[in-house]
Design a protein around this motif. Structure first.
Motif, PDB file in Angstrom:
ATOM      1  N   LEU A 147       0.836  -1.206   0.000  1.00  0.00           N
ATOM      2  CA  LEU A 147       0.000   0.000   0.000  1.00  0.00           C
ATOM      3  C   LEU A 147       0.872   1.258   0.000  1.00  0.00           C
ATOM      4  N   ILE A 148       1.981   1.191   0.725  1.00  0.00           N
ATOM      5  CA  ILE A 148       2.880   2.344   0.806  1.00  0.00           C
ATOM      6  C   ILE A 148       3.765   2.443  -0.435  1.00  0.00           C
ATOM      7  N   MET A 195       0.225   5.188  -0.530  1.00  0.00           N
ATOM      8  CA  MET A 195      -0.586   5.679   0.585  1.00  0.00           C
ATOM      9  C   MET A 195       0.319   6.241   1.678  1.00  0.00           C
ATOM     10  N   VAL A 196      -0.176   7.222   2.405  1.00  0.00           N
ATOM     11  CA  VAL A 196       0.550   7.681   3.585  1.00  0.00           C
ATOM     12  C   VAL A 196       0.450   6.591   4.644  1.00  0.00           C
ATOM     13  N   LYS A 197       1.405   6.575   5.576  1.00  0.00           N
ATOM     14  CA  LYS A 197       1.517   5.463   6.508  1.00  0.00           C
ATOM     15  C   LYS A 197       0.253   5.254   7.332  1.00  0.00           C
ATOM     16  N   GLY A 198      -0.351   6.317   7.808  1.00  0.00           N
ATOM     17  CA  GLY A 198      -1.546   6.178   8.634  1.00  0.00           C
ATOM     18  C   GLY A 198      -2.693   5.547   7.877  1.00  0.00           C
ATOM     19  N   GLU A 246      -5.935   0.612   6.455  1.00  0.00           N
ATOM     20  CA  GLU A 246      -6.381  -0.321   5.425  1.00  0.00           C
ATOM     21  C   GLU A 246      -5.835  -1.723   5.682  1.00  0.00           C
ATOM     22  N   ALA A 247      -4.578  -1.821   6.068  1.00  0.00           N
ATOM     23  CA  ALA A 247      -3.975  -3.123   6.358  1.00  0.00           C
ATOM     24  C   ALA A 247      -4.668  -3.807   7.535  1.00  0.00           C
ATOM     25  N   LEU A 256      -5.479  -8.989  -0.770  1.00  0.00           N
ATOM     26  CA  LEU A 256      -6.765  -8.279  -0.752  1.00  0.00           C
ATOM     27  C   LEU A 256      -6.584  -6.779  -0.562  1.00  0.00           C
ATOM     28  N   ALA A 257      -5.560  -6.405   0.200  1.00  0.00           N
ATOM     29  CA  ALA A 257      -5.350  -4.986   0.507  1.00  0.00           C
ATOM     30  C   ALA A 257      -5.116  -4.149  -0.739  1.00  0.00           C
ATOM     31  N   MET A 258      -4.651  -4.775  -1.813  1.00  0.00           N
ATOM     32  CA  MET A 258      -4.374  -4.040  -3.042  1.00  0.00           C
ATOM     33  C   MET A 258      -5.627  -3.793  -3.868  1.00  0.00           C
TER      34      MET A 258
END
Length: 256
Positions: free
Chosen positions: A109-110, A115-118, A123-124, A158-160
């Motif tokens: 995700l990063i 995506m920003v870390k937060g 999401e993760a 799935l996160a993607m």
């Protein structure tokens, strides 16, 4: 060539040869949005190679593949972009041993989705919860059971936000008592409408969840159809023989 509306994946006349061995010899099938298709067949018959062709980890020698109407085998296709729409879960988990479960899910995700870390953390965690592992976010792969590691792999895919999930014998490396927890996650995904292609020997899963079974041997499709047809009235003697043997061999390890 246009692809029918509602077809997520179209595989047309795929061939692959290694040396003198013809691994795939004209494989064709379609997967509609929300369907689960299970691919079965003897070991070494091209099932894993077929999945690798679908996400272009392996380049087919001939044939074409479309994902959501885009021909991903076209030489001008941005395959790295396409792969963001295809989640793949392997036999051996492929987790980063030096990263926690959270970081294994969050890293794509990063790095890929920027995506920003937060936001990536949120999401993760959502996807770890989806596979029942929110309480293991800080654990490293060595601290997790095989079933838990495979569920982290599923969460990572799935996160993607994939349009299609590919599973290459996801329970084959697990002890029998851990198979059920992975199959439950996969059943939940199928029931939620995820489009999936699964290579598996888990006949209970195939019979109860999938829309169609594809039996491949020697790189060709011997028979395909709804599970009730293939299990109750297969049209080919070879299909009948294979299903009898595989059910006898693996049936005791399944967790329905």
């Amino acid at each position: 060539m246009s692809v029918n509306q509602g077809i997520t994946l179209k595989v047309e006349n795929i061939h692959k040869t290694y040396g003198r061995e013809k691994v795939l010899q004209g494989i064709s099938f379609e997967v509609k949005k929300g369907e689960t298709k299970v691919i079965i067949g003897p070991s070494g018959t091209g099932k894993s190679t077929l999945l690798r062709c679908v996400n272009r980890l392996t380049i087919p020698d001939a044939g074409r593949i479309w994902l959501d109407g885009t021909e991903i085998t076209h030489p001008r296709t941005d395959i790295n972009k396409v792969r963001q729409s295809i989640g793949m879960v392997f036999q051996d988990f492929n987790l980063f041993s030096h990263l926690s479960a959270l970081d294994n899910v969050r890293i794509g995700l990063i790095k890929v989705k920027k995506m920003v870390k937060g936001e990536a953390t949120e999401e993760a965690m959502r996807h770890l919860a989806r596979v029942g592992l929110e309480d293991k976010a800080a654990a490293y792969p060595a601290e997790l059971s095989g079933g838990q590691q495979q569920r982290v792999s599923i969460a990572r895919a799935l996160a993607m936000g994939p349009k299609l999930m590919l599973f290459d014998e996801p329970t084959s490396a697990l002890d029998p008592e851990l198979i059920g927890e992975v199959l439950k996650v996969m059943r939940d995904l199928a029931e939620s409408g995820m489009t999936m292609v699964v290579v598996s020997h888990e006949m209970g899963f195939a019979r109860s969840v999938c829309n169609e079974i594809v039996f491949i041997e020697n790189g060709v499709i011997v028979e395909q159809g709804p599970p009730e047809v293939l299990f109750e009235d297969p049209q080919h003697q070879r299909t009948r023989q294979f299903l009898f043997k595989i059910t006898e061999l693996y049936g005791k390890s399944e967790r329905k």
